[in-house]
Design an enzyme around this catalytic site. Structure first.
Site, PDB file in Angstrom:
ATOM      1  N   HIS A  97      50.104 -10.618  20.895  1.00  0.00           N
ATOM      2  CA  HIS A  97      49.874 -11.839  21.493  1.00  0.00           C
ATOM      3  C   HIS A  97      48.704 -11.816  22.558  1.00  0.00           C
ATOM      4  CE1 HIS A  97      54.526 -12.851  20.337  1.00  0.00           C
ATOM      5  NE2 HIS A  97      53.531 -12.767  19.396  1.00  0.00           N
ATOM      6  N   GLU A 132      48.525 -13.076  25.508  1.00  0.00           N
ATOM      7  CA  GLU A 132      49.222 -13.078  26.921  1.00  0.00           C
ATOM      8  C   GLU A 132      49.599 -11.829  27.251  1.00  0.00           C
ATOM      9  OE1 GLU A 132      50.203 -15.093  24.383  1.00  0.00           O
ATOM     10  OE2 GLU A 132      50.810 -16.861  25.044  1.00  0.00           O
ATOM     11  N   CYS A 166      55.710 -16.600  25.337  1.00  0.00           N
ATOM     12  CA  CYS A 166      57.112 -16.340  24.722  1.00  0.00           C
ATOM     13  C   CYS A 166      57.737 -15.286  25.880  1.00  0.00           C
ATOM     14  CB  CYS A 166      56.827 -15.424  23.419  1.00  0.00           C
ATOM     15  SG  CYS A 166      56.041 -13.746  23.500  1.00  0.00           S
ATOM     16  N   CYS A 186      55.939 -12.116  26.413  1.00  0.00           N
ATOM     17  CA  CYS A 186      54.639 -12.369  27.392  1.00  0.00           C
ATOM     18  C   CYS A 186      55.146 -12.589  28.667  1.00  0.00           C
ATOM     19  CB  CYS A 186      53.686 -13.122  26.795  1.00  0.00           C
ATOM     20  SG  CYS A 186      53.049 -12.538  25.074  1.00  0.00           S
TER      21      CYS A 186
END
Ligand code: ZN
Length: 158
Positions: A56, A58, A86, A89
């Site tokens: 991801h 982030e 999420c 992250c």
């Protein structure tokens, strides 16, 4: 702190990155790290198609910041992102002591779209950032851009 024109510019870049991810077979998420002076220091987009579901943007930002920013630079940085972090992250963001987060669409919004489209729930609870990082400074959703993200998510999952 209200959403400014500068915030919108960075959020539009996040949407571009999300679109690029979608067009490359990944999931439509993009994020940008901006320092205190307003310079974009790092940006990335989702890269899960190879099978590593932790790729991801982030999370990449949190890791990049560990190598490249001082604690003070992290604290005063802003992370812009197309969708709310999420829990994985959020935790990485919190552990690294990064600053303000501005997101276009919330996890609750994404969750309701996925339900609407009959997409089964993922393995990780869609907790809001504040449930994982109580001290986080967050802004979002940004209503005027949410439709663009919903459309990208619909193309991926709908
Ligand atoms: Zn994540």
């Amino acid at each position: 702190m209200a959403i400014t024109e500068t915030d919108l510019t960075h959020l539009r870049r996040c949407i571009e990155l999300a679109r690029e991810a979608l067009e490359d077979g990944d999931e439509p998420f993009g994020s940008v790290l901006v320092d205190e002076t307003g310079s974009v220091r790092f940006e990335d987009r989702n890269r899960v198609k190879g099978g590593d579901e932790t790729r991801h943007p982030e999370f990449e930002i949190a890791r990049w910041s560990a190598e490249n920013l001082t604690a003070e630079e992290r604290r005063t940085a802003t992370v812009y992102t197309s969708g709310e972090h999420c829990p994985m992250c959020s935790a990485a963001h919190g552990w690294m002591g990064l600053g303000r987060i501005v997101y276009v669409a919330s996890s609750a919004q994404l969750g309701s779209w996925l339900t609407e489209w009959g997409v089964p729930a993922g393995p990780v609870a869609a907790l809001p950032i504040a449930a994982v990082v109580p001290g986080a400074i967050t802004e979002g959703p940004v209503d005027e851009l949410v439709g663009e993200i919903k459309e990208l998510q619909r193309r991926r999952f709908g």
